[in-house]
Scaffold this motif. Structure first.
Motif, PDB file in Angstrom:
ATOM      1  N   HIS A   9       0.854  -1.192   0.000  1.00 16.47           N
ATOM      2  CA  HIS A   9       0.000   0.000   0.000  1.00 16.47           C
ATOM      3  C   HIS A   9       0.889   1.242   0.000  1.00 16.47           C
ATOM      4  N   GLU A  10       0.450   2.299  -0.648  1.00 16.80           N
ATOM      5  CA  GLU A  10       1.263   3.517  -0.775  1.00 16.80           C
ATOM      6  C   GLU A  10       1.636   4.131   0.566  1.00 16.80           C
ATOM      7  N   ASP A  11       0.853   3.888   1.633  1.00 14.53           N
ATOM      8  CA  ASP A  11       1.160   4.440   2.948  1.00 14.53           C
ATOM      9  C   ASP A  11       2.005   3.505   3.811  1.00 14.53           C
ATOM     10  N   GLN A  12       2.375   2.322   3.285  1.00 17.62           N
ATOM     11  CA  GLN A  12       3.057   1.316   4.099  1.00 17.62           C
ATOM     12  C   GLN A  12       4.335   1.837   4.738  1.00 17.62           C
ATOM     13  N   GLY A  13       5.096   2.624   4.063  1.00 18.15           N
ATOM     14  CA  GLY A  13       6.364   3.094   4.603  1.00 18.15           C
ATOM     15  C   GLY A  13       6.267   4.292   5.525  1.00 18.15           C
ATOM     16  N   LYS A  14       5.058   4.865   5.695  1.00 20.63           N
ATOM     17  CA  LYS A  14       4.902   6.048   6.548  1.00 20.63           C
ATOM     18  C   LYS A  14       4.925   5.634   8.014  1.00 20.63           C
ATOM     19  N   LEU A  15       5.941   6.067   8.722  1.00 18.92           N
ATOM     20  CA  LEU A  15       6.043   5.746  10.136  1.00 18.92           C
ATOM     21  C   LEU A  15       5.256   6.752  10.967  1.00 18.92           C
ATOM     22  N   VAL A  16       4.736   6.309  12.088  1.00 20.10           N
ATOM     23  CA  VAL A  16       3.895   7.147  12.947  1.00 20.10           C
ATOM     24  C   VAL A  16       4.628   8.415  13.355  1.00 20.10           C
ATOM     25  N   GLN A  17       5.897   8.288  13.725  1.00 19.88           N
ATOM     26  CA  GLN A  17       6.632   9.475  14.166  1.00 19.88           C
ATOM     27  C   GLN A  17       6.827  10.488  13.041  1.00 19.88           C
ATOM     28  N   VAL A  18       6.866  10.021  11.795  1.00 15.81           N
ATOM     29  CA  VAL A  18       6.975  10.929  10.652  1.00 15.81           C
ATOM     30  C   VAL A  18       5.644  11.648  10.448  1.00 15.81           C
ATOM     31  N   VAL A  19       4.543  10.911  10.531  1.00 13.82           N
ATOM     32  CA  VAL A  19       3.208  11.512  10.389  1.00 13.82           C
ATOM     33  C   VAL A  19       2.990  12.547  11.493  1.00 13.82           C
ATOM     34  N   ALA A  20       3.384  12.222  12.728  1.00 10.09           N
ATOM     35  CA  ALA A  20       3.187  13.123  13.866  1.00 10.09           C
ATOM     36  C   ALA A  20       4.000  14.408  13.726  1.00 10.09           C
ATOM     37  N   ALA A  21       5.107  14.356  13.002  1.00  7.17           N
ATOM     38  CA  ALA A  21       5.975  15.519  12.854  1.00  7.17           C
ATOM     39  C   ALA A  21       5.555  16.446  11.715  1.00  7.17           C
ATOM     40  N   GLY A  26      10.538  -0.866  -1.202  1.00  9.21           N
ATOM     41  CA  GLY A  26       9.290  -0.144  -1.442  1.00  9.21           C
ATOM     42  C   GLY A  26       8.219  -0.977  -2.106  1.00  9.21           C
ATOM     43  N   ALA A  27       8.486  -2.277  -2.301  1.00 10.70           N
ATOM     44  CA  ALA A  27       7.550  -3.086  -3.070  1.00 10.70           C
ATOM     45  C   ALA A  27       7.028  -4.323  -2.343  1.00 10.70           C
ATOM     46  N   MET A  28       7.707  -4.767  -1.277  1.00 13.70           N
ATOM     47  CA  MET A  28       7.284  -6.003  -0.629  1.00 13.70           C
ATOM     48  C   MET A  28       7.285  -5.838   0.884  1.00 13.70           C
ATOM     49  N   PHE A  29       6.178  -6.211   1.519  1.00 11.27           N
ATOM     50  CA  PHE A  29       6.054  -6.171   2.973  1.00 11.27           C
ATOM     51  C   PHE A  29       6.477  -7.511   3.555  1.00 11.27           C
ATOM     52  N   GLN A  30       7.180  -7.459   4.672  1.00  9.54           N
ATOM     53  CA  GLN A  30       7.489  -8.670   5.430  1.00  9.54           C
ATOM     54  C   GLN A  30       7.215  -8.387   6.902  1.00  9.54           C
ATOM     55  N   ASN A  31       6.808  -9.395   7.658  1.00 12.42           N
ATOM     56  CA  ASN A  31       6.523  -9.199   9.081  1.00 12.42           C
ATOM     57  C   ASN A  31       7.770  -8.796   9.850  1.00 12.42           C
ATOM     58  N   ARG A  90       1.038  -4.290   8.515  1.00 16.71           N
ATOM     59  CA  ARG A  90       0.690  -4.340   7.094  1.00 16.71           C
ATOM     60  C   ARG A  90      -0.591  -3.534   6.844  1.00 16.71           C
ATOM     61  N   ILE A  91      -0.577  -2.740   5.805  1.00 17.80           N
ATOM     62  CA  ILE A  91      -1.757  -1.969   5.405  1.00 17.80           C
ATOM     63  C   ILE A  91      -2.345  -2.653   4.180  1.00 17.80           C
ATOM     64  N   ASP A  92      -3.604  -3.095   4.307  1.00 24.56           N
ATOM     65  CA  ASP A  92      -4.248  -3.833   3.222  1.00 24.56           C
ATOM     66  C   ASP A  92      -5.285  -3.027   2.446  1.00 24.56           C
ATOM     67  N   SER A  93      -5.802  -1.942   3.053  1.00 29.37           N
ATOM     68  CA  SER A  93      -6.850  -1.185   2.356  1.00 29.37           C
ATOM     69  C   SER A  93      -6.856   0.267   2.821  1.00 29.37           C
TER      70      SER A  93
END
Length: 149
Positions: free
Chosen positions: A3-15, A114-119, A126-129
């Motif tokens: 998902h396009e938002d998968q790499g956005k970390l919470v601390q980055v969004v908060a800043a 930027g293309a594959m999610f792993q646990n 993981r963001i699915d929708s």
């Protein structure tokens, strides 16, 4: 593909500049929130004793483990045999990791190229929708690996 938002970390969004309230993706919808004034449920996290689980008569403990995983998704572990000093080392290493600069933590990202999610790795769940409510924390998930010796 992730998902396009998968790499956005919470601390980055908060800043982000001008952020006055949590983004709607992190807020539980009104109809899904507990009723105001409702008495919180008294919950007890399941406890599983690994020393009992490993014994031939550990059937009841195995049932507790199965139930905990199916209903809670987590449990408290006792009887694991790990010394307190070792657990203290793990806690220290974890705290040290989370105090690293963001750029250092992202070297362990759970998004590959930027293309594959792993646990395993550092990041978010993981963001699915686009409708998914996001958890407001970053995680580090590590899997044990065998070492030669």
């Amino acid at each position: 593909m992730v998902h396009e938002d998968q790499g956005k970390l919470v601390q980055v969004v908060a800043a982000e500049d001008g952020l006055l309230a949590p983004p709607s993706r992190y807020v539980l919808r009104e109809e899904n929130r507990p009723a105001a004034g409702a008495e919180p449920a008294k919950l007890t996290i399941p406890i599983v004793d690994l020393s009992i689980l490993a014994k031939p008569n550990g059937v009841e403990e195995a049932a507790k483990l199965r139930s905990a995983l199916q209903s809670w998704g987590l449990f408290v572990v006792t009887g694991h045999g790990m010394p307190k000093e070792f657990l203290d080392e793990i806690l220290h290493a974890t705290r040290k990791f989370f105090h690293l600069p963001l750029e250092e933590k992202q070297k362990c990202s759970n998004v590959i190229g930027g293309a594959m999610f792993q646990n395993e790795g550092y990041g978010t769940d993981r963001i699915d929708s686009d409708e998914q409510i996001l958890d407001c924390c970053d995680r580090l998930c590590m899997a044990p690996t065998a070492t030669g010796g």
